[in-house]
Design a protein around this motif. Sequence first.
Motif, PDB file in Angstrom:
ATOM      1  N   LEU A  27       0.810  -1.216   0.000  1.00 32.69           N
ATOM      2  CA  LEU A  27       0.000   0.000   0.000  1.00 32.69           C
ATOM      3  C   LEU A  27       0.850   1.276   0.000  1.00 32.69           C
ATOM      4  O   LEU A  27       0.581   2.190  -0.792  1.00 32.69           O
ATOM      5  N   PRO A  28       1.889   1.383   0.830  1.00 28.46           N
ATOM      6  CA  PRO A  28       2.755   2.571   0.716  1.00 28.46           C
ATOM      7  C   PRO A  28       3.426   2.666  -0.657  1.00 28.46           C
ATOM      8  O   PRO A  28       3.600   3.768  -1.186  1.00 28.46           O
ATOM      9  N   PHE A  61       1.383   6.840  -6.983  1.00 29.53           N
ATOM     10  CA  PHE A  61       0.389   7.880  -7.250  1.00 29.53           C
ATOM     11  C   PHE A  61       0.949   9.278  -6.976  1.00 29.53           C
ATOM     12  O   PHE A  61       0.603  10.234  -7.669  1.00 29.53           O
ATOM     13  N   ALA A  62       1.804   9.391  -5.986  1.00 35.37           N
ATOM     14  CA  ALA A  62       2.428  10.685  -5.701  1.00 35.37           C
ATOM     15  C   ALA A  62       3.294  11.131  -6.872  1.00 35.37           C
ATOM     16  O   ALA A  62       3.373  12.316  -7.182  1.00 35.37           O
ATOM     17  N   GLN A  63       3.933  10.171  -7.532  1.00 35.04           N
ATOM     18  CA  GLN A  63       4.752  10.507  -8.695  1.00 35.04           C
ATOM     19  C   GLN A  63       3.892  10.924  -9.879  1.00 35.04           C
ATOM     20  O   GLN A  63       4.240  11.846 -10.611  1.00 35.04           O
ATOM     21  N   PHE A 123      -4.339   8.614  -2.067  1.00 38.65           N
ATOM     22  CA  PHE A 123      -3.894   8.401  -0.695  1.00 38.65           C
ATOM     23  C   PHE A 123      -5.088   8.135   0.218  1.00 38.65           C
ATOM     24  O   PHE A 123      -5.021   7.290   1.111  1.00 38.65           O
ATOM     25  N   VAL A 124      -6.170   8.853  -0.009  1.00 35.07           N
ATOM     26  CA  VAL A 124      -7.369   8.634   0.810  1.00 35.07           C
ATOM     27  C   VAL A 124      -7.910   7.230   0.573  1.00 35.07           C
ATOM     28  O   VAL A 124      -8.168   6.479   1.528  1.00 35.07           O
ATOM     29  N   VAL A 149      -2.879   9.671   7.183  1.00 31.58           N
ATOM     30  CA  VAL A 149      -2.605   9.798   5.752  1.00 31.58           C
ATOM     31  C   VAL A 149      -3.879  10.216   5.022  1.00 31.58           C
ATOM     32  O   VAL A 149      -3.865  11.117   4.169  1.00 31.58           O
ATOM     33  N   ALA A 150      -4.996   9.589   5.371  1.00 29.47           N
ATOM     34  CA  ALA A 150      -6.270   9.935   4.735  1.00 29.47           C
ATOM     35  C   ALA A 150      -6.690  11.366   5.066  1.00 29.47           C
ATOM     36  O   ALA A 150      -7.175  12.090   4.195  1.00 29.47           O
ATOM     37  N   VAL A 151      -6.481  11.779   6.308  1.00 28.96           N
ATOM     38  CA  VAL A 151      -6.855  13.139   6.718  1.00 28.96           C
ATOM     39  C   VAL A 151      -6.049  14.174   5.937  1.00 28.96           C
ATOM     40  O   VAL A 151      -6.601  15.159   5.426  1.00 28.96           O
ATOM     41  N   VAL A 152      -4.740  13.964   5.821  1.00 20.22           N
ATOM     42  CA  VAL A 152      -3.907  14.919   5.079  1.00 20.22           C
ATOM     43  C   VAL A 152      -4.298  14.913   3.600  1.00 20.22           C
ATOM     44  O   VAL A 152      -4.329  15.964   2.962  1.00 20.22           O
TER      45      VAL A 152
END
Length: 164
Positions: A50-51, A57-59, A73-74, A114-117
């Motif tokens: 998962l990380p 996805f961040a890339q 991320f959510v 992570v979901a909150v951010v």
Amino acid sequence: MDVSTFYALFSATCFTLVGLWWNVVQGHPDWMRAPALRRVVGGIYLSFLLPALMGLFAQVGGTEQPQIWRASFVVVSVVGCVSTLRLLARGRSGGDSPELLWHRLGVAVLYVLVAVVGAAPEVAGVVNLRPIQAEALLLILLVVLGHGLVWRFMAGEGRPAETA
């Protein structure tokens, strides 16, 4: 370090850890026969997969299209949190050690953060970070806890009582 470079290295490292974990699992086919062990093995697998996915996805989204990484991320965090809470519930009834239960609770809390951010990126400003940087720190903590889980499992502490 550039955030894009970090996520590239981070994802590659996490996918390598996924592969290494499956090599370990292949050497212990008995782990996949017992449902309780199979759940723990799967939980460890997810702690690296998962990380790794979030890093990819961040890339893709980067700073140009943050809605891509934020949404992913959510979603991925919800999957991780639900999976972890299921393991936590089964572990409580299955006689897991209190330390292992606290460990899993910590993982669930990190997934929530992570979901909150991802959902409310402005909260990262509280610690004077850009949202993508705050997420990177949370993902690092998730992987560190994943390593801890592997250690506990390999030492016999993370296995269900009837199979350790």
